[in-house]
Scaffold this motif. Structure first.
Motif, PDB file in Angstrom:
ATOM      1  N   UNK B 190       0.867  -1.185   0.000  1.00 17.42           N
ATOM      2  CA  UNK B 190       0.000   0.000   0.000  1.00 17.42           C
ATOM      3  C   UNK B 190       0.898   1.227   0.000  1.00 17.42           C
ATOM      4  N   UNK B 191       0.446   2.328  -0.611  1.00 21.37           N
ATOM      5  CA  UNK B 191       1.257   3.550  -0.568  1.00 21.37           C
ATOM      6  C   UNK B 191       1.431   4.075   0.856  1.00 21.37           C
ATOM      7  N   UNK B 192       0.609   3.605   1.773  1.00 16.83           N
ATOM      8  CA  UNK B 192       0.678   4.111   3.151  1.00 16.83           C
ATOM      9  C   UNK B 192       1.938   3.690   3.896  1.00 16.83           C
ATOM     10  N   UNK B 193       2.711   2.768   3.345  1.00 19.70           N
ATOM     11  CA  UNK B 193       3.941   2.341   4.027  1.00 19.70           C
ATOM     12  C   UNK B 193       5.154   3.176   3.620  1.00 19.70           C
ATOM     13  N   UNK B 194       4.979   4.060   2.630  1.00 18.42           N
ATOM     14  CA  UNK B 194       6.132   4.799   2.107  1.00 18.42           C
ATOM     15  C   UNK B 194       5.973   6.279   2.408  1.00 18.42           C
ATOM     16  N   UNK B 196       6.349  10.060   2.347  1.00 14.55           N
ATOM     17  CA  UNK B 196       6.714  11.183   1.475  1.00 14.55           C
ATOM     18  C   UNK B 196       6.154  12.423   2.144  1.00 14.55           C
ATOM     19  N   UNK B 197       6.612  13.591   1.792  1.00 14.95           N
ATOM     20  CA  UNK B 197       6.060  14.790   2.444  1.00 14.95           C
ATOM     21  C   UNK B 197       4.527  14.837   2.377  1.00 14.95           C
ATOM     22  N   UNK B 198       3.966  14.435   1.262  1.00 17.59           N
ATOM     23  CA  UNK B 198       2.500  14.477   1.127  1.00 17.59           C
ATOM     24  C   UNK B 198       1.815  13.565   2.124  1.00 17.59           C
ATOM     25  N   UNK B 199       2.359  12.354   2.257  1.00 20.00           N
ATOM     26  CA  UNK B 199       1.774  11.399   3.194  1.00 20.00           C
ATOM     27  C   UNK B 199       1.999  11.893   4.630  1.00 20.00           C
ATOM     28  N   UNK B 200       3.205  12.449   4.886  1.00 15.59           N
ATOM     29  CA  UNK B 200       3.515  12.940   6.236  1.00 15.59           C
ATOM     30  C   UNK B 200       2.517  14.024   6.650  1.00 15.59           C
ATOM     31  N   UNK B 201       2.192  14.924   5.711  1.00 14.38           N
ATOM     32  CA  UNK B 201       1.256  16.001   6.028  1.00 14.38           C
ATOM     33  C   UNK B 201      -0.103  15.428   6.408  1.00 14.38           C
ATOM     34  N   UNK B 202      -0.521  14.396   5.673  1.00 16.53           N
ATOM     35  CA  UNK B 202      -1.817  13.768   5.923  1.00 16.53           C
ATOM     36  C   UNK B 202      -1.789  12.997   7.247  1.00 16.53           C
ATOM     37  N   UNK B 203      -0.697  12.232   7.439  1.00 14.59           N
ATOM     38  CA  UNK B 203      -0.635  11.382   8.628  1.00 14.59           C
ATOM     39  C   UNK B 203      -0.433  12.194   9.911  1.00 14.59           C
ATOM     40  N   UNK B 204       0.148  13.388   9.783  1.00 12.62           N
ATOM     41  CA  UNK B 204       0.322  14.204  10.983  1.00 12.62           C
ATOM     42  C   UNK B 204      -1.037  14.568  11.578  1.00 12.62           C
ATOM     43  N   UNK B 205      -1.999  14.846  10.697  1.00 14.55           N
ATOM     44  CA  UNK B 205      -3.354  15.158  11.170  1.00 14.55           C
ATOM     45  C   UNK B 205      -3.940  13.937  11.872  1.00 14.55           C
ATOM     46  N   UNK B 206      -3.750  12.783  11.253  1.00 18.50           N
ATOM     47  CA  UNK B 206      -4.240  11.523  11.837  1.00 18.50           C
ATOM     48  C   UNK B 206      -3.591  11.264  13.191  1.00 18.50           C
ATOM     49  N   UNK B 207      -2.256  11.470  13.240  1.00 22.93           N
ATOM     50  CA  UNK B 207      -1.523  11.215  14.486  1.00 22.93           C
ATOM     51  C   UNK B 207      -2.049  12.108  15.604  1.00 22.93           C
TER      52      UNK B 207
END
Lengths: 195, 635
Positions: B190-194, B196-207
């Motif tokens: 899944x792309x969720x394991x890699x 990238x700045x884009x994913x980090x921005x999204x996951x920071x909200x989740x975290x």
């Protein structure tokens, strides 16, 4: 059963076997129906430094560390190490001390003086109701292994505590590696007879 | 059944009952026995256990296992988390699939550590939930439940026992037959394991959202409970975190005082419901926790946000110190002083001022029993400290090969004004007189880089770095590569005693033997050094003093990075058959053996030095003796 709390501090030099002795003491407390806790420090101090174990028996033990002025029994594996703990003894408590010196490096290098036995005795007697000197290392050497001096001390201590001889011997059998059981039982009985 | 367990053994048992499948760690006091116990249980319980080369590697191995759905545990001491910080900070964003539990043992005191950093603060920084056990029994239960908690939140969970949990024994309920039906592990792409700045921005909200989810879960956690007075209103209450709860309970008992005490085992994120419930009942609250005011600051924020007129005491108003470990002796006088205090802050520093209720200082329930206070005061008054006695610091063992290695380099560098940089392990004890061969110590693997840095400022001076075999693999190797790459003229001495001695003799890559006892490839330190580009690599046996001094002198003369591997087994794991004897006829009583070596088996005697039982016949003293009065003999 009398569940009056009993606190012990076992003080010695890293490598002298304070950990094994406190394991036995803790197991005996448990077998006698006490709530028990034991605390000790592993790591660097085990390399020949000053070490101490706290063993606590009670109805319900919270703190793993005994308090100053409330320790019932101080078991000194070495004279100088015993001398560090009188302030922890209950007024009228008991000190059981191995008459054995291990001069620390500063003493060997001539930078410090090892206190005389009478100085240590009066330090301990300032708090203790009884200071009991046991030649435990000498007795252990007679049995062929100085390493069991701690169990000789436990034997002496056991005469002041609850628990049948058989109970203590049973705990030793369960706690000590198989090939050393006989030696440790001998050491315990030698200490017990010293009482 | 019930078993007497040390905290670390209890944590391992809890992990087994919680279904751990993969465990990795690096030894460090007071954490080491957790993984050691798991390794011993591994064959029966079908667990994979490894000693990794360092904490970063251990956490990444566990993360990989978790990505594939397995329940994984990582163990280390507090400073180990600094090494693992890089993967940890981003793993919090990525999240986990199989439950992932980090056991990070803190060492207030410190007893066996280079600092007193507080892992609860690290957890808050990484935005990860942390559990703080009060006892071995609770540590076991926390370890058992932490995997499910981790899966529920999809976050790594930190279990943070302190020395007085790790190395405390009590009887603990153990379920020998606990079985966890592990799902078949499979890594789903899944792309969720890699990241990238884009994913980090999204996951920071989740975290950040997960912080609230964790707080909600902790609101009903069994690790938080109210003890003592159940009165609806009480002038004073206590919040105690982790081991401090034990000291508070006993101090209250000894003083004959009954107060509501909220015990918390979940310091971050601090559950708001039980805390608010207590704050609404009391006028004043004392927060008791070792080291940093992690709970206290969250309580202050909660009270402020809810406009509660409660005076909050602890570290910020100087009642409790931020350093060292607590005990009943340390907590009891503070509790009494706080209860007697007229609501005024004790120290110079003051916390945020909140509106006070009228008549706060009135004498009513919750005030100390005068007899109890007297008793406590009486104890402290009648227990004078003993007079200054000779100190007994830890020393290198009799026959320790490190002593011989240090001595060889000291002799070879005599008159050269060399700097000896040290590292973390038994050999830090080389700093003591009479050796005096450790001039610096910072952290794992630092010796080689510090030496390289010193060289940039003092290129004419010899710079000798000492580190152990396990430390070489941990973080020493990149330092050596750096020294070669940048051509630092230093000597790296690897004190290869064939084990990780200080922490209890764990294996490492130089031995090939793994945590589970499998014999694999043995990595050769000298060949590794050569492969790193070091042009002067020698092996020496420190017990052969003359040869060792010669090798040391050659290394010091070499115009580039040099490596000497001083190889000799640790005396604590070998059984010696010989000892040294003194021939009183030959002895000149010059005391050189005592004053040069500081061996704990040699003592001054009335006529001549005496050698006692711990001697293992290493023969170093015989090689130092100018009169040939020392000889090896069979034990």
């Amino acid at each position: 059963m009398d569940k009056k709390k009993k606190d012990f501090i076992l003080a010695g030099v890293g490598g002298q076997g304070t950990i094994l002795a406190s394991d036995i003491l803790m197991e005996v407390g448990l077998a006698l129906g006490y709530d028990v806790k034991k605390s000790e420090v592993h790591g660097m101090s085990q390399r020949g430094g000053a070490v101490e174990s706290h063993v606590r028996w009670g109805e319900r033990v919270f703190s793993p560390l005994a308090e100053k002025g409330r320790v019932d029994y101080l078991v000194g594996f070495e004279m100088l190490e015993a001398a560090r703990w009188p302030s922890y003894l209950l007024k009228g408590g008991t000190a059981v001390v191995n008459r054995y010196r291990i001069p620390p490096p500063a003493v060997n290098l001539g930078q410090a003086r090892y206190p005389e036995e009478r100085e240590i005795d009066s330090l301990l007697a300032g708090r203790a109701g009884r200071v009991w000197w046991v030649p435990a290392t000498e007795m252990a050497q007679e049995l062929g292994n100085a390493a069991v001096a701690g169990v000789v001390l436990l034997g002496a201590l056991s005469t002041l505590l609850e628990g049948e001889e058989a109970l203590w011997l049973d705990v030793i059998e369960r706690t000590v590696p198989a090939k050393f059981v006989a030696l440790n039982k001998q050491a315990f009985l030698a200490g017990r007879r010293a009482g | 059944m019930r078993m007497l367990l040390m905290g670390n053994g209890a944590i391992a048992r809890g992990a087994v009952e919680g279904g751990v499948q993969v465990a990795a760690g690096y030894p460090g006091t007071p954490s080491s026995e957790v993984l050691g116990t798991l390794a011993a249980l591994a064959p029966d319980k079908n667990i994979y256990v490894e000693w990794s080369v360092n904490e970063k590697a251990a956490l990444e191995v566990a993360a990989g296992a978790s990505y594939a759905g397995a329940r994984a545990m990582v163990t280390m001491k507090q400073v180990g988390l600094n090494v693992a910080a890089d993967p940890l900070m981003t793993l919090a964003y990525i999240g986990v699939k199989g439950g992932l539990v980090l056991v990070v043992a803190d060492d207030p005191g410190p007893h066996s550590s280079q600092n007193e950093q507080d892992t609860r603060k690290f957890a808050a920084f990484a935005k990860l939930p942390v559990l703080d056990p009060a006892t071995p029994a609770e540590a076991k239960e926390m370890a058992r439940q932490a995997f499910a908690l981790s899966e529920q939140l999809a976050l790594p969970v930190i279990l943070r026992p302190v020395t007085r949990v790790c190395h405390v024994c009590q009887d603990v309920a153990v379920d020998e037959n606990a079985a966890f039906a592990a799902p078949a592990g499979r890594f789903e792409k899944s792309p969720d394991w890699t990241i990238f700045p884009g994913l980090a921005a999204k996951k920071h909200v989740w975290l950040n959202r997960q912080q609230e989810a964790a707080r909600q879960l902790f609101n009903s956690s069994p690790f938080n409970a109210l003890y003592g007075s159940k009165d609806e209103l009480s002038p004073a209450g206590v919040i105690a975190c982790g081991v401090s709860f034990n000291y508070v309970q006993e101090a209250l008992q000894l003083s004959g005082i009954s107060l509501p005490v909220l015990k918390t085992g979940t310091p971050y994120p601090l559950p708001d419901e039980p805390v608010l419930a207590l704050l609404r009942r009391v006028d004043r609250v004392l927060v008791v926790e070792e080291l940093e005011p992690v709970v206290e600051e969250q309580v202050i924020r909660l009270a402020w946000r809810h406009g509660l007129p409660v005076r909050i005491s602890g570290k910020h108003d100087g009642f409790l110190p931020r350093e060292g470990e607590f005990s009943v002796d340390r907590v009891q006088p503070v509790l009494l002083a706080w209860l007697c205090a007229d609501g005024a802050a004790k120290g110079a520093a003051s916390g945020p001022e909140l509106p006070r209720k009228e008549g706060e200082a009135g004498v009513h329930r919750g005030q100390p029993d005068p007899a109890g206070v007297e008793a406590a005061a009486g104890i402290s008054a009648s227990t004078p400290e003993p007079p200054p006695l000779p100190v007994r610091p830890p020393v290198l063992c009799a026959g320790c090969p490190h002593r011989a290695s240090f001595y060889a380099f000291k002799k070879a560098a005599e008159g050269k004004d060399a700097v000896f940089t040290g590292d973390i392990g038994c050999y830090t004890l080389g700093n003591a007189p009479p050796l005096n061969t450790v001039d610096t110590c910072l952290c794992m693997g630092a010796s080689v880089n510090i030496a390289a840095g010193l060289y940039r400022v003092e290129p004419e001076r010899p710079h000798v770095a000492f580190l152990g075999d396990s430390t070489f693999f941990h973080t020493g190797l990149p330092g050596l590569i750096n020294a070669v790459y940048n051509n630092a003229r230093i000597v790296l001495v690897v004190l290869d005693n064939r084990t990780t001695a200080m922490t209890g003799h764990q294996p490492h890559p130089g031995l090939g033997r793994t945590a589970m006892g499998v014999q694999g490839k043995e990595l050769d330190i000298a060949r590794l050094a050569a492969a790193c580009g070091v042009e002067f690599v020698r092996r020496a046996d420190p017990y052969d003093l003359e040869a060792a001094i010669n090798v040391a002198a050659e290394a010091l003369a070499f115009p580039g990075p040099a490596v000497v591997v001083m190889r000799r087994e640790c005396v604590a794991v070998t059984k010696s058959t010989s000892r040294c004897l003194i021939d009183p006829e030959k002895c000149l009583n010059c005391r050189l053996c005592i004053e040069e070596l500081g061996c704990p088996a040699i003592f001054p005697g009335p006529e001549h030095p005496e050698i006692k039982g711990q001697c293992n016949g290493c023969g170093l003293c015989a090689q130092v003796c100018p009169a040939g009065a020392l000889e090896e003999a069979v034990k």
